[in-house]
Design a protein around this motif. Structure first.
Motif, PDB file in Angstrom:
ATOM      1  N   MET A 321      19.590 -13.971  10.338  1.00  0.00           N
ATOM      2  CA  MET A 321      20.577 -12.900  10.338  1.00  0.00           C
ATOM      3  C   MET A 321      22.000 -13.451  10.369  1.00  0.00           C
ATOM      4  O   MET A 321      22.904 -12.913   9.724  1.00  0.00           O
ATOM      5  N   ASP A 322      22.206 -14.531  11.108  1.00  0.00           N
ATOM      6  CA  ASP A 322      23.534 -15.157  11.152  1.00  0.00           C
ATOM      7  C   ASP A 322      23.932 -15.668   9.768  1.00  0.00           C
ATOM      8  O   ASP A 322      25.097 -15.566   9.369  1.00  0.00           O
ATOM      9  N   ALA A 323      22.961 -16.209   9.032  1.00  0.00           N
ATOM     10  CA  ALA A 323      23.245 -16.757   7.701  1.00  0.00           C
ATOM     11  C   ALA A 323      23.538 -15.666   6.683  1.00  0.00           C
ATOM     12  O   ALA A 323      24.196 -15.924   5.668  1.00  0.00           O
ATOM     13  N   LEU A 324      23.069 -14.436   6.961  1.00  0.00           N
ATOM     14  CA  LEU A 324      23.221 -13.338   5.996  1.00  0.00           C
ATOM     15  C   LEU A 324      24.364 -12.390   6.340  1.00  0.00           C
ATOM     16  O   LEU A 324      24.511 -11.350   5.692  1.00  0.00           O
ATOM     17  N   ALA A 325      25.181 -12.742   7.298  1.00  0.00           N
ATOM     18  CA  ALA A 325      26.247 -11.843   7.755  1.00  0.00           C
ATOM     19  C   ALA A 325      27.150 -11.424   6.592  1.00  0.00           C
ATOM     20  O   ALA A 325      27.599 -12.244   5.801  1.00  0.00           O
ATOM     21  N   GLY A 326      27.381 -10.110   6.498  1.00  0.00           N
ATOM     22  CA  GLY A 326      28.289  -9.579   5.493  1.00  0.00           C
ATOM     23  C   GLY A 326      27.672  -9.354   4.121  1.00  0.00           C
ATOM     24  O   GLY A 326      28.366  -8.918   3.197  1.00  0.00           O
ATOM     25  N   ARG A 327      26.386  -9.620   3.951  1.00  0.00           N
ATOM     26  CA  ARG A 327      25.751  -9.469   2.645  1.00  0.00           C
ATOM     27  C   ARG A 327      25.033  -8.114   2.544  1.00  0.00           C
ATOM     28  O   ARG A 327      24.798  -7.437   3.545  1.00  0.00           O
ATOM     29  N   LYS A 328      24.697  -7.716   1.275  1.00  0.00           N
ATOM     30  CA  LYS A 328      23.909  -6.502   1.050  1.00  0.00           C
ATOM     31  C   LYS A 328      22.435  -6.842   1.283  1.00  0.00           C
ATOM     32  O   LYS A 328      21.859  -7.652   0.544  1.00  0.00           O
ATOM     33  N   ILE A 329      21.830  -6.225   2.319  1.00  0.00           N
ATOM     34  CA  ILE A 329      20.491  -6.634   2.746  1.00  0.00           C
ATOM     35  C   ILE A 329      19.568  -5.426   2.854  1.00  0.00           C
ATOM     36  O   ILE A 329      19.946  -4.375   3.375  1.00  0.00           O
ATOM     37  N   ILE A 330      18.345  -5.597   2.391  1.00  0.00           N
ATOM     38  CA  ILE A 330      17.240  -4.691   2.698  1.00  0.00           C
ATOM     39  C   ILE A 330      16.290  -5.451   3.621  1.00  0.00           C
ATOM     40  O   ILE A 330      15.858  -6.570   3.296  1.00  0.00           O
ATOM     41  N   ALA A 331      15.984  -4.871   4.765  1.00  0.00           N
ATOM     42  CA  ALA A 331      15.017  -5.484   5.678  1.00  0.00           C
ATOM     43  C   ALA A 331      13.612  -5.108   5.238  1.00  0.00           C
ATOM     44  O   ALA A 331      13.290  -3.923   5.090  1.00  0.00           O
ATOM     45  N   VAL A 332      12.779  -6.113   4.997  1.00  0.00           N
ATOM     46  CA  VAL A 332      11.392  -5.896   4.578  1.00  0.00           C
ATOM     47  C   VAL A 332      10.502  -6.341   5.730  1.00  0.00           C
ATOM     48  O   VAL A 332      10.428  -7.533   6.044  1.00  0.00           O
ATOM     49  N   VAL A 333       9.868  -5.387   6.384  1.00  0.00           N
ATOM     50  CA  VAL A 333       8.996  -5.698   7.518  1.00  0.00           C
ATOM     51  C   VAL A 333       7.568  -5.789   7.004  1.00  0.00           C
ATOM     52  O   VAL A 333       6.921  -4.777   6.707  1.00  0.00           O
ATOM     53  N   ASN A 334       7.079  -7.019   6.885  1.00  0.00           N
ATOM     54  CA  ASN A 334       5.761  -7.288   6.296  1.00  0.00           C
ATOM     55  C   ASN A 334       4.654  -7.168   7.353  1.00  0.00           C
ATOM     56  O   ASN A 334       4.926  -7.130   8.549  1.00  0.00           O
ATOM     57  N   LYS A 335       3.417  -7.112   6.862  1.00  0.00           N
ATOM     58  CA  LYS A 335       2.215  -7.039   7.697  1.00  0.00           C
ATOM     59  C   LYS A 335       2.202  -5.741   8.516  1.00  0.00           C
ATOM     60  O   LYS A 335       1.835  -5.730   9.699  1.00  0.00           O
ATOM     61  N   SER A 336       2.581  -4.651   7.837  1.00  0.00           N
ATOM     62  CA  SER A 336       2.631  -3.359   8.531  1.00  0.00           C
ATOM     63  C   SER A 336       1.246  -2.827   8.880  1.00  0.00           C
ATOM     64  O   SER A 336       1.119  -1.852   9.630  1.00  0.00           O
ATOM     65  N   ASP A 337       0.193  -3.460   8.347  1.00  0.00           N
ATOM     66  CA  ASP A 337      -1.172  -3.043   8.657  1.00  0.00           C
ATOM     67  C   ASP A 337      -1.651  -3.590   9.993  1.00  0.00           C
ATOM     68  O   ASP A 337      -2.682  -3.152  10.515  1.00  0.00           O
ATOM     69  N   LEU A 338      -0.897  -4.540  10.580  1.00  0.00           N
ATOM     70  CA  LEU A 338      -1.267  -5.132  11.866  1.00  0.00           C
ATOM     71  C   LEU A 338      -0.511  -4.440  12.992  1.00  0.00           C
ATOM     72  O   LEU A 338       0.484  -3.748  12.756  1.00  0.00           O
ATOM     73  N   PRO A 339      -0.979  -4.577  14.227  1.00  0.00           N
ATOM     74  CA  PRO A 339      -0.218  -4.025  15.357  1.00  0.00           C
ATOM     75  C   PRO A 339       1.215  -4.551  15.339  1.00  0.00           C
ATOM     76  O   PRO A 339       1.445  -5.758  15.220  1.00  0.00           O
ATOM     77  N   GLN A 340       2.188  -3.642  15.441  1.00  0.00           N
ATOM     78  CA  GLN A 340       3.596  -4.010  15.274  1.00  0.00           C
ATOM     79  C   GLN A 340       4.226  -4.420  16.609  1.00  0.00           C
ATOM     80  O   GLN A 340       4.210  -3.659  17.581  1.00  0.00           O
ATOM     81  N   ARG A 341       4.810  -5.609  16.596  1.00  0.00           N
ATOM     82  CA  ARG A 341       5.514  -6.119  17.771  1.00  0.00           C
ATOM     83  C   ARG A 341       6.987  -6.376  17.450  1.00  0.00           C
ATOM     84  O   ARG A 341       7.766  -6.717  18.319  1.00  0.00           O
ATOM     85  N   PHE A 342       7.342  -6.189  16.170  1.00  0.00           N
ATOM     86  CA  PHE A 342       8.705  -6.512  15.725  1.00  0.00           C
ATOM     87  C   PHE A 342       9.600  -5.283  15.820  1.00  0.00           C
ATOM     88  O   PHE A 342       9.191  -4.169  15.487  1.00  0.00           O
ATOM     89  N   SER A 343      10.821  -5.488  16.274  1.00  0.00           N
ATOM     90  CA  SER A 343      11.803  -4.395  16.283  1.00  0.00           C
ATOM     91  C   SER A 343      13.185  -4.974  16.031  1.00  0.00           C
ATOM     92  O   SER A 343      13.492  -6.098  16.454  1.00  0.00           O
ATOM     93  N   LEU A 344      14.006  -4.201  15.309  1.00  0.00           N
ATOM     94  CA  LEU A 344      15.376  -4.606  14.998  1.00  0.00           C
ATOM     95  C   LEU A 344      16.321  -3.885  15.947  1.00  0.00           C
ATOM     96  O   LEU A 344      16.277  -2.656  16.057  1.00  0.00           O
ATOM     97  N   SER A 345      17.178  -4.666  16.617  1.00  0.00           N
ATOM     98  CA  SER A 345      18.084  -4.054  17.588  1.00  0.00           C
ATOM     99  C   SER A 345      19.200  -3.275  16.915  1.00  0.00           C
ATOM    100  O   SER A 345      19.732  -2.335  17.481  1.00  0.00           O
TER     101      SER A 345
END
Length: 455
Positions: A321-345
């Motif tokens: 995320m630090d490397a992508l600061a200021g860029r046009k970004i789409i967040a792609v959250v992969n492995k959505s078929d598994l129990p989800q533990r990932f969250s974006l603040s």
């Protein structure tokens, strides 16, 4: 300098094919045709009519190939010179032998783009139309082809000519008062000059706002896929392409170099670039791959930041995320078929957040649509009236013209006619560079050197 000699080149792609075409342009085109080609009807060439016959070596009489030939007399030809085309079988050896026979007649091998350059120099097309010829050949999508066809037909050139017309009208009035210095410029003429310049400025502004859309239509968009190792970047690329293009293993750091592939979706060419996983590593080869990935970040039109939905947000994710600061970004959250533990603040930094399962393809079509929605190109594909800039050369020339007109508007207060005329001439030269009226030989050399030799 335009040397009116006779040129020749192969106009079909290299390699084996059904047909090979050798094109000749210049005063000696008919002589070449009569030397190397003999029609079975023995009636000679009739302009714009194909003849069937034999290509022979004039020195030995050896038959080289059966062929079709057509001679297009000036000015009704691509270059407005006499043009001969020999259509032989497309094996590379046959084509090379026929070209050698043509060159033996005293003509020379054409430079890249020289046929189209002669069409431009002879007034058949302007420079925008010449560049559009190459854009037609290089089109990667239906929208790009339509845009190039409109430019080849003269839609953009006509609008540029309208701008020049307004500027010429204003310049004529200013120079009239320079020629008759005893006359004071009247308020009516000041209003007329101002109106003409404002019309030109309005048209320039309307054209310049189309550039980004036109560039995307012409070149497509570059989409950089980044993420930490094993987030699913390569699996996503394979699913986007519907083929196993990238190696996928459970071993982190499999992707070392950048993999590039292009697809067309919703009429838009999309160039995907899969990169090395971004993480801390002591592996020198992997580190070089990471450096290459980071170098591509500021050059991409859009970035897909891929996260593993089955794992918590990590230090490596933060590094990304630090490397992508200021860029046009789409967040792609992969492995959505598994129990989800990932969250974006903080999701506000993303254009969108799209959950997918790269392994099964769930969510990938939605991701494609989300990508396309970031680039509004519907006006180009829906309207035959759409006129757009698509080359940086055109944009830079019109930005320069805008600068001269800004100076003109500022100088209009003092009414120094010589300076006003100078600004208008500068704007005219800049606008004329787009269609070629004021293009230098260096610019022409640069443009046509990018063409293939037979075009």
């Amino acid at each position: 300098m335009y040397i009116r000699d006779t040129i020749a080149a192969v106009s079909t792609p290299p390699g084996n094919g059904g047909i090979g075409i050798i094109r000749v342009s210049g005063d000696q085109a008919a002589v070449v045709g009569n030397t190397v080609f003999t029609s079975v009807s023995d009636g000679g060439f009739v302009s714009h009519r194909f003849s069937f016959g034999t290509i022979r070596d004039a020195a030995t009489g050896e038959k080289v190939d059966e062929a079709m030939a057509v001679l297009m007399r000036s000015p009704r030809s691509y270059t407005r010179e006499d043009v001969l085309e020999l259509h032989c079988h497309g094996g590379w050896l046959v084509v090379e032998r026929v070209l050698a026979l043509v060159l033996a007649c005293g003509v020379r091998l054409a430079d890249p783009g020289e046929f189209t350059r002669r069409a431009f120099l002879n007034g058949r097309i302007d420079l925008v139309q010449a560049e559009a010829v190459m854009d037609i050949i290089a089109s990667k999508s239906e929208a790009a082809l339509q845009l190039a066809q409109r430019q080849r037909e003269g839609a953009l050139s006509k609008r540029i000519d309208e701008v020049r017309g307004c500027l010429l009208k204003a310049l004529a009035l200013v120079e009239a008062y320079i020629d008759f210095p005893d006359d004071d410029i009247g308020s009516t003429d000041v209003a007329s000059i101002t109106a003409s310049v404002e019309s030109a400025q309005s048209m320039l502004s309307d054209l310049l706002v189309t550039f980004e859309e036109g560039r995307i239509i012409r070149d497509g968009i570059s989409v950089l896929i980044v993420g930490k190792p094993n987030a699913g970047k390569s699996s996503l690329l394979n699913r986007l392409l519907n083929e196993n293009r990238a190696i996928v293993t459970h071993i982190p750091g499999t992707t070392r170099d950048i993999i590039e592939e292009t697809i067309t979706f919703e009429g838009l060419a999309i160039r995907f670039l899969d990169t090395a996983g971004i993480r801390h590593t002591d592996d020198l080869v992997e580190q070089e791959g990471i450096n290459r990935a980071l170098e591509k970040v500021p050059l991409a039109d859009l970035i897909l930041a891929v996260f593993d939905g089955s794992r918590r947000f990590s230090q490596e994710d933060q590094m990304l995320m630090d490397a992508l600061a200021g860029r046009k970004i789409i967040a792609v959250v992969n492995k959505s078929d598994l129990p989800q533990r990932f969250s974006l603040s903080d999701e506000t930094r993303f254009l969108a957040v799209v959950p997918i399962t790269a392994l099964s393809g769930d969510g990938v079509d939605l991701l494609k649509l989300t990508i396309c929605r970031q680039f509004h190109h519907s006006s180009a594909t829906d309207s035959r009236e759409f006129i757009s800039l698509s080359r940086a050369r055109h944009r830079d020339a019109l930005v320069s013209a805008e600068g001269f007109l800004h100076q003109f508007s500022v100088g209009l207060v003092d009414r120094n006619l010589e300076l006003l005329a100078l600004d208008l001439r500068g704007a005219l030269d800049s606008v004329g560079a787009v269609t070629g009226q004021t293009a230098t030989d260096e610019v022409l050399d640069l443009i046509f050197s990018s063409f293939c030799i037979g075009k």
